[in-house]
Structure formats: structure tokens, C-alpha cells
Scaffold this motif. Structure first.
Motif, PDB file in Angstrom:
ATOM      1  N   VAL A 185      10.414   5.319   2.262  1.00  0.00           N
ATOM      2  CA  VAL A 185       9.826   4.030   1.908  1.00  0.00           C
ATOM      3  C   VAL A 185      10.912   2.983   1.665  1.00  0.00           C
ATOM      4  CG1 VAL A 185       8.490   2.824   0.136  1.00  0.00           C
ATOM      5  CG2 VAL A 185       7.690   4.994   1.035  1.00  0.00           C
ATOM      6  N   TRP A 186      11.978   3.360   0.958  1.00  0.00           N
ATOM      7  CA  TRP A 186      13.061   2.412   0.702  1.00  0.00           C
ATOM      8  C   TRP A 186      13.809   2.073   1.989  1.00  0.00           C
ATOM      9  CZ3 TRP A 186      11.648   0.056  -3.146  1.00  0.00           C
ATOM     10  CH2 TRP A 186      11.277   0.649  -4.341  1.00  0.00           C
ATOM     11  N   ILE A 187      13.990   3.049   2.854  1.00  0.00           N
ATOM     12  CA  ILE A 187      14.643   2.791   4.140  1.00  0.00           C
ATOM     13  C   ILE A 187      13.817   1.781   4.940  1.00  0.00           C
ATOM     14  CG2 ILE A 187      15.256   3.840   6.364  1.00  0.00           C
ATOM     15  CD1 ILE A 187      15.927   6.413   4.694  1.00  0.00           C
ATOM     16  N   ALA A 213       0.838  -1.200   0.000  1.00  0.00           N
ATOM     17  CA  ALA A 213       0.000   0.000   0.000  1.00  0.00           C
ATOM     18  C   ALA A 213       0.868   1.243   0.000  1.00  0.00           C
ATOM     19  CB  ALA A 213      -0.926  -0.007   1.212  1.00  0.00           C
ATOM     20  N   LYS A 214       1.914   1.240   0.818  1.00  0.00           N
ATOM     21  CA  LYS A 214       2.817   2.384   0.853  1.00  0.00           C
ATOM     22  C   LYS A 214       3.528   2.579  -0.483  1.00  0.00           C
ATOM     23  CE  LYS A 214       4.004   2.795   5.705  1.00  0.00           C
ATOM     24  NZ  LYS A 214       5.152   2.946   6.602  1.00  0.00           N
ATOM     25  N   MET A 215       3.944   1.503  -1.110  1.00  0.00           N
ATOM     26  CA  MET A 215       4.634   1.615  -2.392  1.00  0.00           C
ATOM     27  C   MET A 215       3.698   2.180  -3.465  1.00  0.00           C
ATOM     28  SD  MET A 215       7.661   0.834  -1.635  1.00  0.00           S
ATOM     29  CE  MET A 215       8.430   0.739  -3.239  1.00  0.00           C
ATOM     30  N   ILE A 216       2.455   1.763  -3.440  1.00  0.00           N
ATOM     31  CA  ILE A 216       1.477   2.290  -4.396  1.00  0.00           C
ATOM     32  C   ILE A 216       1.327   3.797  -4.216  1.00  0.00           C
ATOM     33  CG2 ILE A 216      -0.996   2.316  -4.945  1.00  0.00           C
ATOM     34  CD1 ILE A 216      -0.912  -0.756  -4.400  1.00  0.00           C
ATOM     35  N   LEU A 217       1.205   4.231  -2.972  1.00  0.00           N
ATOM     36  CA  LEU A 217       1.079   5.671  -2.710  1.00  0.00           C
ATOM     37  C   LEU A 217       2.358   6.411  -3.052  1.00  0.00           C
ATOM     38  CD1 LEU A 217      -0.878   5.703   0.662  1.00  0.00           C
ATOM     39  CD2 LEU A 217      -1.746   6.156  -1.632  1.00  0.00           C
ATOM     40  N   ALA A 218       3.497   5.865  -2.660  1.00  0.00           N
ATOM     41  CA  ALA A 218       4.777   6.536  -2.887  1.00  0.00           C
ATOM     42  C   ALA A 218       5.082   6.688  -4.375  1.00  0.00           C
ATOM     43  CB  ALA A 218       5.901   5.776  -2.191  1.00  0.00           C
ATOM     44  N   HIS A 219       4.567   5.778  -5.176  1.00  0.00           N
ATOM     45  CA  HIS A 219       4.830   5.809  -6.615  1.00  0.00           C
ATOM     46  C   HIS A 219       3.654   6.379  -7.401  1.00  0.00           C
ATOM     47  CE1 HIS A 219       8.649   3.636  -6.781  1.00  0.00           C
ATOM     48  NE2 HIS A 219       8.205   3.005  -5.708  1.00  0.00           N
ATOM     49  N   PHE A 259       5.259   7.444 -10.886  1.00  0.00           N
ATOM     50  CA  PHE A 259       6.653   7.714 -10.542  1.00  0.00           C
ATOM     51  C   PHE A 259       7.285   6.406 -10.118  1.00  0.00           C
ATOM     52  CE2 PHE A 259       4.368  11.660  -9.449  1.00  0.00           C
ATOM     53  CZ  PHE A 259       4.945  12.479 -10.391  1.00  0.00           C
ATOM     54  N   SER A 260       8.246   5.958 -10.860  1.00  0.00           N
ATOM     55  CA  SER A 260       8.806   4.647 -10.565  1.00  0.00           C
ATOM     56  C   SER A 260      10.214   4.696 -10.000  1.00  0.00           C
ATOM     57  CB  SER A 260       8.792   3.773 -11.826  1.00  0.00           C
ATOM     58  OG  SER A 260       9.563   4.381 -12.838  1.00  0.00           O
ATOM     59  N   CYS A 261      10.798   5.850  -9.898  1.00  0.00           N
ATOM     60  CA  CYS A 261      12.165   5.949  -9.378  1.00  0.00           C
ATOM     61  C   CYS A 261      12.200   6.871  -8.170  1.00  0.00           C
ATOM     62  CB  CYS A 261      13.113   6.479 -10.456  1.00  0.00           C
ATOM     63  SG  CYS A 261      13.277   5.380 -11.843  1.00  0.00           S
TER      64      CYS A 261
END
Length: 90
Positions: free
Chosen positions: A80-82, A60-66, A71-73
Motif C-alpha cells: 500500500v505504501w509503495i 479504501a485501500k488504506m482503510i482495509l490495510a489498517h 493497525f496504524s503502522c
């Protein structure tokens, strides 16, 4: 908690999409911000502040963050990556 907030976020986004389509360009960015996006921004911040406890939370966080893949990078130092790295090192 993350999935409950995420589901609320997605419900607001769907209402916003319906509103945009129904109004046929008779809306302003300020209207959309006031009616919908302030709420989704607040939910996103709350979601990102919560620690993930399962893969579904992280997804869910990855969907929001991207932005749903728009935005894929993200930089390596993005929170989020941390968090993702922290989850896999346990």
C-alpha cells in the motif's frame, strides 16, 4: 472497480456484525470464517491487487490495510505504501 468491491466488503462486514449481535455468542470462529471472513479476505486481496485510479480508491485501500484504524503502522515496504508513493510521484 475498487469502490464496488469495497462496498461489497463493507456490506458483508455489516451482515457479520448483525449476525454476531443476534446470535448472542452462539457462534464459533469457524462459522464466522465460513460465512463471512473468507469472503471479505478474498475481496481484500482483489482490492489490493487493483491499481488505484483516484484518491477514493487509495482511501479504501488504506482503510482495509489498517483494519479500520486498528493497525496504524505499516512497514515502509508494504504494498500500500509503495503504491501510495508511486501515485504521488507521477
Amino acid at each position: 472497480k475498487i469502490m464496488r468491491l469495497f462496498n461489497r466488503h463493507e456490506a458483508i462486514r455489516q451482515v457479520a456484525r448483525n449476525y454476531i449481535e443476534a446470535e448472542n455468542y452462539h457462534w464459533t470462529d469457524d462459522q464466522l470464517e465460513r460465512l463471512f471472513y473468507r469472503h471479505t479476505d478474498r475481496l481484500e486481496a482483489e482490492i489490493m491487487a487493483e491499481p488505484s485510479t483516484c484518491a477514493r480508491d487509495m482511501a479504501a485501500k488504506m482503510i482495509l490495510a489498517h483494519c479500520d484504524g486498528d493497525f496504524s503502522c505499516l512497514s515502509r515496504s508494504h504494498p500500500v505504501w509503495i503504491e501510495a508513493r508511486g501515485l504521488i510521484s507521477i
